[in-house]
Each structure stands twice: as C-alpha cells, then as structure tokens.
Design an enzyme around this catalytic site. Structure first.
Site, mmCIF file in Angstrom:
data_model
loop_
_atom_site.group_PDB
_atom_site.id
_atom_site.type_symbol
_atom_site.label_atom_id
_atom_site.label_comp_id
_atom_site.label_asym_id
_atom_site.label_seq_id
_atom_site.Cartn_x
_atom_site.Cartn_y
_atom_site.Cartn_z
ATOM 1 N N ILE A 695 0.813 -1.227 0.000
ATOM 2 C CA ILE A 695 0.000 0.000 0.000
ATOM 3 C C ILE A 695 0.843 1.273 0.000
ATOM 4 O O ILE A 695 0.302 2.374 -0.082
ATOM 5 C CB ILE A 695 -0.953 0.043 1.210
ATOM 6 C CG1 ILE A 695 -0.169 -0.035 2.525
ATOM 7 C CG2 ILE A 695 -1.995 -1.055 1.120
ATOM 8 C CD1 ILE A 695 -1.034 0.163 3.761
ATOM 9 N N GLY A 698 8.382 4.167 1.493
ATOM 10 C CA GLY A 698 9.034 5.365 1.970
ATOM 11 C C GLY A 698 10.526 5.210 1.923
ATOM 12 O O GLY A 698 11.069 4.299 1.290
ATOM 13 N N SER A 700 12.567 4.226 4.172
ATOM 14 C CA SER A 700 13.147 3.097 4.889
ATOM 15 C C SER A 700 12.649 1.751 4.388
ATOM 16 O O SER A 700 13.203 0.718 4.761
ATOM 17 C CB SER A 700 12.837 3.224 6.380
ATOM 18 O OG SER A 700 11.437 3.261 6.599
ATOM 19 N N GLY A 701 11.612 1.718 3.584
ATOM 20 C CA GLY A 701 11.108 0.443 3.112
ATOM 21 C C GLY A 701 9.672 0.526 2.649
ATOM 22 O O GLY A 701 9.132 1.616 2.481
ATOM 23 N N LYS A 702 9.042 -0.637 2.469
ATOM 24 C CA LYS A 702 7.680 -0.686 1.973
ATOM 25 C C LYS A 702 6.702 -0.925 3.116
ATOM 26 O O LYS A 702 7.067 -1.385 4.192
ATOM 27 C CB LYS A 702 7.559 -1.789 0.922
ATOM 28 C CG LYS A 702 8.417 -1.533 -0.319
ATOM 29 C CD LYS A 702 8.272 -2.643 -1.342
ATOM 30 C CE LYS A 702 9.107 -2.340 -2.587
ATOM 31 N NZ LYS A 702 8.996 -3.400 -3.612
ATOM 32 N N VAL A 703 5.422 -0.623 2.832
ATOM 33 C CA VAL A 703 4.368 -0.796 3.822
ATOM 34 C C VAL A 703 3.285 -1.693 3.212
ATOM 35 O O VAL A 703 2.852 -1.484 2.069
ATOM 36 C CB VAL A 703 3.758 0.552 4.246
ATOM 37 C CG1 VAL A 703 2.668 0.340 5.283
ATOM 38 C CG2 VAL A 703 4.845 1.467 4.797
ATOM 39 N N ASP A 819 9.491 15.078 13.844
ATOM 40 C CA ASP A 819 9.019 15.020 12.453
ATOM 41 C C ASP A 819 7.497 15.046 12.417
ATOM 42 O O ASP A 819 6.861 14.250 11.730
ATOM 43 C CB ASP A 819 9.560 13.764 11.758
ATOM 44 C CG ASP A 819 9.465 13.874 10.227
ATOM 45 O OD1 ASP A 819 9.285 14.996 9.722
ATOM 46 O OD2 ASP A 819 9.557 12.838 9.547
#
Length: 993
Positions: A695, A698, A700-703, A819
């Site tokens: 879905i 980013g 750092s990686g996928k979600v 952030d």
C-alpha cells in the site's frame, strides 16, 4: 508581535535561592534524619498514597528520613517547611490532613493533575506563606473569605479553570507580595480593593475573559508594584492617569485589549520602567514627546497602528535598551540623536512609512545587536559603523530605497547571523569577506545591483543564500560543497557562467535551487541522487545541453522542475513519470520523441512548447500528433503485442522474485517481540508480504496491509529489507521506533503491536489506520469528493495535541518526535488521530530535560521544521510545537506547506498575511469558511498556529498550554458563537501563553 510568559518574581527567586542554601546545609549536617518527626513521615506517606503513588516519588518510603527526600525541606527541628512537588504527576484533590505538617510554609504543586475547587483546607495551615497550584485542574469560584490566609505572601493560581469574580477579600491580604491569576476563566470584574495591597510586587491577570471592564484607578496606590501583567483581559476604556504614580514599576503589559485614548504622559516619567507592552489596542494619538525618563530600558508599542513621527525627545532615554516601534503607521525621519543612546541594543521600526536617511552615527555610541528597518521608505547609505560595537547579530533592511555600497565594516562583524538587504538599490562589489563570516546562516541580497564573483569558500553554516537579480559573474566554485547546511540557493538572473559544478550535487539538505537566467553551459551533472530533499529546481534560460539526466527521477520530493530555454536534446526520460510534479516546463529546447504518458495530458499542455520534434498521443495544442491516420491501427497493434510480451515477461520475473523472496523468508530465522497481546503469528505476517498487499513505500522500506483474522481485521507492516547489511541510519531509526513505541501507551499514538526481526531484515507491525494520513485528506487524492469538515479537523488537532502532550509531559524521560507533519498523522475509521513514525524521535534524558539538546544532523521535513534548524542543531520540545503549529495552519487554510509560496513557507506566509492586516477569512480553506457556526473556533486555531510558529523557541507555548487552549476552543459557549453569527468581533487569542 512579542508575547512573553510572566516574569519571575524577585522575592520568589531569592526565596528559592535561600531555600537551596538551607537545604544544602541541612543535608550535609546530617541532623535532619535524626530529628525528623515520625508523625510527619506518616503524613507524607499518606499524601503519596492519596495522590496515586506517583512514580516520581518512588524514593518516598518508611526506611529513610524525609528530610533527605529531594522534594522536602526541613527546619532545624526536623519539621517540614517546604513541600515541593512541582511536575511530579500528582493527581486528585488536596486532602485535609496536609495541614498535619504543622510548620509548612511553602506548598509548591505546580503542573500536576490536582482537582477540585480552591483548597480551603489550607486555611488550617497556620504558617503557610506561599501557595503555588498553577497549571492543575482546579475549577469553580475563588472563596469570598480568602483573607483567612492572613500570612500569605505568594499566591500562584495560573493555568487552571477558576471562574467568576475575583473576590474583593484578596485586598485584605496585607502581606501579599505576588498574586498571579493568569490564564483562567475569570469572567467578572477587577476588584478595586487590590489597590490596598501596599506590599504587592507582582500582579498577573493575563489571558482571562473578564467582563468588559477598565483598569481600577485605585491601582495607582500600588507604590511597590514592579510587574503588572494584564494582557488579553478584555480591558476597555482609557488607561487611568494614576498609573503614573507607580514609581517602582518596571514591567507593564496591557497588550491585546480594547483600551483607547492617548497613552498617559505620566507613564514615560516612571524612572524605573523597563518594558512597556501596549500593542494591539485602540490607542490613539502620537508617541508622546515626554519619553525622557533617564531610567527607561525598553519600549514596545508595536501593532497599535500609531501614526505621526518618532519624537526627537526619544534620544533623552539614556538607559533605553530596546526600542520596538514596528507594525505601525509612523512617518517622517528617524531622529539622528537616536544613535547617541549609549545603551541601545535592539532597534526595530520595520513595517512603517518612515523616510529619509538613517542616522549616520548609528552603532558608534552603542552596541547594536538587532537592527531591523525593513518595509519602509528609507534611502541613502547604510551607516558605516553599524557594527561598531562588534555585537551585531542581524541587519535587516530589505524593501527600502537604500543605495551606495554595502559597508565593508560588516566584514569584521563576526557575530553576524543574518544579513537581509534584498529589494534595494545597493551597487558596487559585494564585500568578499562577508561570505565567510563564521556565524552567518542567512544571506539575502537579491534585487540589487551588486557585482563580484562567488569566493572559493563560503560560510559552512549558511542555510539560505539568495543573490538573484544582481550582476554577479564567474563560476559557481567547487567549494560550494562545504555548505552542507544549505537549504535554499537562489542565484537567478545574474551573469554567472561555466559548467554547473558536480560538487553542488552533494548538498543533501538542499530544498530550493534557482540558477535560471544566467549563462551556464555544458551538461547537467548526472550524479544528483544526493538531492533527496530537493523540491524546486529552476535552470531555465541558460545554455545547458545534452540529455536530461534520468537520475532526476530519483528526486522523489521534487515538485517544481523548470529546464526551459536551454539546448537539451534527446528524448524526455520516461522515469520522470515517477515524479509527482506540480509544475513542469521543458519548453524551448531540442527534445525529440514522444511525450511520456504521465505528462501527455492537458494539465501539462504548456510544458513542452517550442520543441518541434516532440509529439503527443493526445490532442494537445501546439504539439504535433505522433501517428498519421494511415498507420494508426497498425502501430496500435504493434504496441499491444509489445505490451503483451512485456506483461508476460514481467509476470514471470515477479513470480520468480516472489518465490525467491518467500524462499529467503522461510530460510531466515525470525524473532518476534510483542508489545501487546497478539492474535496472529509471525507466519501470518511473513506470508502476507506480497505485491497485492503493498500500500505504500518510503525512505526506509515498503508498507503492507495484511489481513490477520476472519473478522476482517488488518495490520500495517513496515519493512526494512537489505540483503547485505542493514543501513546504519535505518538501523538507528528502527531501534528508536521500537524503543519508543514499544514502551509508551496512548490512544493518540499509533500502536506498535510487535516487531519481527532477522539478521538482515526488520518488520514493524502496527494497528491499521483505515483513513490513512491527514495529509492525504488535506492535499491528496482523498480531498475529493469527501472533505473534512471543521468539527473533524478540530478533533484531529486535539487528538494530535493530546499525543504530543503525552510524550512531552507525561513520559519520563520526555520524548521529542522531531518530524510532526500531516503525513505522519494517521486517521482511523472514526477519524481519530494517531501520531506515527517515531524513527527520528529522541528521548530527553533526566540530565537534559527541559534544556536544548545537540544532534549531529537536521531531521524533519521542509516546511515543518523551525527556523532554529537553520543555524543550530540544539533543539528541545518546542521543535514539535512549531511543527504542530504548521499542522494547525494546514487545517484552517488547506494549504500545503511544501508548495505554493514565493520565498517563504506556510508559516511565514500566514504571519505576513496576518501582520499586513488582511482578512483572515481570505486565508481559510474554502471547504470550511462557508459555515459561520464555527468561525470563532477557526479564528482561534489560526491564531494559535501563528503563536506556535514564532521564530524564537522560548516564546512558543508548551504542548500543555496548546492542549488546554484547543480543549477550551472546542467548548466555546453558544453565546460566543452567537456573537460571531451576529457579526461581532470577539478577539479571543487564548494562544498567548
């Protein structure tokens, strides 16, 4: 606009100092543990139990002497005289047996969760001299018999929910030195009996919504009064002449009221007056010419819209340190003798109609630190000795008519942090040594006639460099790479030439790069992946050639790309389609081939003009069609066959990849660490890491969204994959997020269910948020067809504030998120807000709690991080307050902090819009400004967003204050709403804390 917390009371500071010395003496003597009264130990332990056994009082036990507890001070007989429980997590009412501490003198309960009405049980504490119960949860009216506290010297009740009238009986407390009632819900009048407090040193009633009332003339009898704070109290009428009798007064704050008439001349004869704050009233008349008190130290009468001229007699203020006359309608010249005030440190007269030349001796007789005359009609030269004292920090003179050369004396002004000379008529060569001033973080000299070349080295801490619209020539030096903190570099419309140096691509913090309108040639550097923060790239009107680098497609934050009027050739790289561009201009080049499908729309019809060899598959004006009618069908067939072959190949490769990935996953040894009760296993998560469940992705990686139960429950899984070795930065972010989210529990912070890790892979499993992020609803595809109404937006703001309040004030040690932004605010199915992404958060240790903290790198997102990031990595929790203020401005304006502004961000735009007197309604999101029912709430949140984004960190409110304001905003009475509906202006700026 300047908003300040109440000043510290000198007697209180002295008392604390004496108490500290006394504590040290008692501790080192060892006598306290021998003589302590057993009955008082029992009382203290009962208090601890009644107040919920706060964790911060874990050292309170029956085996040690309470005189050695940090919160206790005993007298020589071992009896408690000071109970200091400030910010200790105490909850519940004050029990009657507290007065069993028979010698208690000072009760300090600031910033806890104590409830109930005013504690009349304290009447029985016969030796009590100080009560500090500020910032708790007290309610109700103050009792009419408060004079029973006959020996009391200090009463601190600020930051509660007291209502009604201030009891006249307070005027009978003859020993009272300090009375602070600020930031409550008092809605009555001010009793004239307060004028009987002949020993009173400090009186603070700021930020209450009193019934429209004037300042009692009896206040003129307070001959010992040093601090009078009555900001935002709904004061009306004229200032009484009797205020001129306050011979000891040092600090007078009456701003944000509805006072009218002229300023009493007597105020300027008070020999001890140090600071005067009268801005945002309806005062009339010119600045009095009697401002000649020899001891006056500070004046701030900004935002009164005063007119007339600055009187010559201002020069008689021979101890004046701060002169604030900004945001008015002052005209005429600046009196030359102002420069002869020996103590003058701060001179701010910006945004007026002042003309003529600046005093030529400015800086010779005084050590100027801040100098701001921007936004006037001044002319002539800058004073040569402006930095004569060597203390100058800022010189801000933009938008005037200054001419001549920039003073070379600024080259030796090593403390300078900000130089803003833009939009004037300066000429000649820019002093070369200024570029390398060691503390310079902002240099804005655009819009002049300056010349010269950029030096081989430039200040390493420079964050903003703007030299556009001048006559600078030569090359950009290779040494530009040393400016590792550079965020904005604008050099448009100069005479710069040569190739764009490859070293400029190493500036990883760069957000905006404008090099258009010069004579650069050669190819654009291909290694530009380090520009991962870049949002704007303007290279138009140069002589650049070669192909457009496909590497531009890696700049995922890029929103604005302009390469027009160059000599770029070849095809437009198809990978550029990955970018989510708002504006694209490739016109007037030598590009060939087909326009990429993503840009082949009417939205980009003006992006490719004057490229004769480009073609389009859509009927875009001025662009030829790619296919002739005769070959159209055949070429479509060829395309279909090629696509089918490509799809077949991709399907095979994806299947092979997924098989190998799952084979790799099965071969790894996985460790599951749970933080909540789970109803799924690691196998459920690992098997769900498929393309169909992806879905988002980013840095750092996928979600993935993975179903975990038959009832339709889902979780969100963030992956950090690396087949070789986990990146050091990602590893730190992973550990930070696990450390923080694995231990904290709050309904407004996203829940980390568990983490699953192997040698080279990390999986974080969160609760799934059905409505994705707030950013999507405000700026993305979620905005249509359904939009967030105002009640939903306000509840989201309150939810985020509750989460930030928790990590700042209820976690021990405290946590800074660093952030906060709309894309990190997730919404569940009921639009309840959850703060996410703690990968760059920091925990404040006990030793540095409440102080600034130094970090090796600037983190956060452009448009959200505060201005102190431009010159320092020393930050505290006010960083989150600034970012949250930007979110509040997003909620009311609907504007994206990343785009749509020239030379400023959303916060700067909002401040300028407000300070220029523009209608707030014009700034609002069209989706919410149509409903007058909520206009008062919207106004308050808009103003709160402004105060949260103030440039000075110490002037921003805490999240404790912000949360209380939002909660009160949510509870506006029907009467207040009717005032708005009837067209009345209710100026209720609760955000000034």
């Amino acid at each position: 606009m300047t908003l300040m917390p109440p000043p510290p009371s000198l007697p209180k500071l002295l008392h604390i100092f004496i108490s500290f010395i006394f504590i040290a003496a008692v501790k080192f003597s060892g006598g306290s543990s021998q003589h302590f009264l057993t009955s008082e130990r029992t009382t203290l332990l009962n208090l601890k139990q009644r107040w919920g056994n706060p964790p911060l009082l874990r050292n309170w036990n029956a085996s040690t002497s309470p005189c050695n507890w940090p919160e206790i001070l005993c007298n020589a007989n071992g009896s408690v005289i000071i109970l200091d429980l400030m910010s200790k997590g105490v909850a519940g009412p004050i029990p009657p047996f507290i007065c069993d501490l028979h010698n208690l003198e000072n009760l300090l309960l600031y910033n806890n969760y104590i409830t109930g009405e005013f504690p009349t049980v304290l009447y029985n504490c016969s030796k009590l001299t100080e009560i500090d119960i500020a910032y708790n949860l007290f309610v109700g009216r103050l009792p009419d018999d408060m004079d029973r506290l006959s020996g009391i010297e200090m009463i601190e009740l600020g930051g509660n929910n007291f209502t009604g009238d201030i009891p006249p009986a307070i005027g009978n407390l003859s020993a009272l030195l300090s009375l602070r009632l600020y930031y409550n819900l008092f809605n009555g009048s001010i009793p004239s009996q307060i004028g009987n407090l002949s020993n009173l040193l400090t009186f603070s009633l700021s930020y209450n919504k009193l019934a429209a009332t004037g300042i009692p003339p009896e206040f003129g009898k307070l001959s010992e009064l040093k601090n009078l704070w009555m900001e935002d109290c709904n004061l009306i009428g004229e200032m009484p002449e009797s205020l001129g009798n306050l011979s000891s007064l040092e600090w007078l704050a009456l701003n944000f009221n509805n006072l009218e008439g002229e300023i009493p001349p007597g105020l300027f004869l008070l020999k001890n007056l140090r600071f005067l704050y009268l801005y945002t009233n309806n005062l009339s008349g010119k600045i009095p010419s009697v401002m000649e008190s020899s001891n006056l130290i500070g004046i701030d009468i900004s935002e009164n819209r005063l007119n007339g001229s600055i009187p010559e007699d201002v020069s008689k203020l021979q101890k004046l340190e701060v002169l604030h006359l900004f945001l008015n309608q002052l005209s005429g010249n600046i009196p030359p003798k102002v420069s002869q005030i020996p103590t003058l440190r701060v001179f701010k007269v910006f945004s007026n109609n002042l003309g003529g030349e600046l005093p030529s001796q400015m800086g010779i007789h005084s050590k100027i630190e801040e100098f701001d005359v921007s936004g006037n009609k001044l002319n002539g030269k800058l004073p040569e000795n402006l930095c004569g004292g060597g203390t100058l920090l800022t010189v801000i003179v933009f938008s005037n008519n200054f001419t001549g050369e920039v003073p070379r004396s600024l080259e030796s002004c090593h403390k300078l942090q900000s130089i803003q000379l833009y939009n004037n008529g300066f000429t000649g060569e820019f002093p070369p040594e200024i570029w390398n001033l060691s503390n310079l973080s902002t240099l804005r000299i655009n819009g002049n006639f300056l010349s010269g070349e950029l030096p081989s080295t430039i200040s390493m801490i420079l964050s903003r460099l703007e030299i556009s619209d001048n006559k600078f020539s030569g090359r950009i030096p290779e040494g530009i790479s040393s400016c590792t903190n550079l965020h904005v570099f604008k050099a448009s419309n100069n005479l710069l030439s040569g190739e764009i140096p490859t070293t400029i691509t190493t500036l990883s913090q760069l957000f905006v790069l404008h090099l258009d309108g010069n004579a650069f040639f050669g190819e654009l550097p291909f290694e530009i992946k380090s520009w991962n923060s870049l949002t704007t790239l303007h290279l138009a009107r140069n002589k650049l050639s070669g192909q457009i680098p496909p590497a531009i497609s890696y700049l995922q934050g890029l929103l604005d790309l302009d390469l027009s009027e160059n000599q770029f050739s070849g095809e437009i790289p198809p990978p550029l389609s990955r970018l989510m561009l708002n504006t694209l201009n490739l016109s007037s080049n030598k590009l060939t081939g087909r326009i990429p499908f993503a840009f082949d729309t009417l939205a980009f019809e003006n992006s490719f003009l004057n490229n004769p060899d480009l073609c389009s598959s859509s009927p875009i004006s001025n662009i030829r069609t790619c296919y002739t009618k005769s070959s159209h069908s055949l070429k479509i067939l060829v395309v279909i066959l090629v696509l089918l072959a490509f799809i077949t190949l991709v399907t095979f490769l994806c299947t092979l990849f997924v098989f190998r990935r799952h084979q790799h996953v099965r071969d790894l040894t996985w460790k599951l660490t749970s933080f909540h009760k789970l109803d799924f296993t690691e196998a459920t998560i690992l098997s769900g890491l498929t393309k169909n469940n992806l879905i988002g992705s980013g840095g750092s990686g996928k979600v993935y969204k993975i179903k975990i139960g038959k009832g339709g429950e889902y979780v969100a899984v963030k992956t950090i994959w690396n087949p070789r070795k986990l990146d050091h930065i990602l590893e730190k972010e992973f550990l930070s997020e696990v450390q923080i989210l694995g231990t904290i529990r709050h309904s407004n912070i996203v829940k980390l269910l568990c983490c699953i890790s192997s040698e080279d892979s990390k999986l974080l499993v969160y609760e799934y948020m059905e409505n994705q992020s707030l950013g999507e609803w405000l700026h993305g595809k979620k905005r249509e067809p359904q939009c967030l109404d105002w009640p939903q937006r306000l509840q989201i703001a309150i939810g985020v504030a509750q989460g930030l309040f928790y990590i700042h004030h209820e976690c021990y040690p405290a946590i800074i998120h660093r952030d906060v932004k709309s894309s990190n605010i997730l919404l569940n199915s009921e639009f309840k807000a959850r703060i996410a992404d703690f990968g760059v958060a920091k925990i404040l240790t006990k030793s540095n709690l409440g102080q600034t903290n130094t970090y090796s790198a600037v983190v956060g997102s452009f448009g959200y991080f505060p201005p102190e990031y431009a010159y320092s990595t020393r930050v505290n929790e006010r960083v989150d307050v600034y970012s949250f203020g930007v979110v509040l401005l997003e909620l009311v304006t609907g504007k994206d902090p990343h785009k749509g502004y020239v030379d400023m961000n959303l916060a700067e735009w909002a401040w300028r819009h407000y300070s220029e007197g523009n209608s707030m309604v014009e700034a609002l999101d069209p989706e919410i400004k149509q409903d007058d029912r909520y206009m008062e709430q919207i106004r308050l949140v808009f103003k709160l967003g402004l105060i949260c984004t103030r440039a000075l960190p110490s002037s921003r409110p805490s999240m404790n204050d912000v949360l209380r304001i939002l909660q009160r905003c949510n509870q506006l009475s029907e009467g207040e709403k009717k005032k708005v509906l009837n067209g009345k202006n209710v100026d209720d700026l609760d955000s000034k804390v």
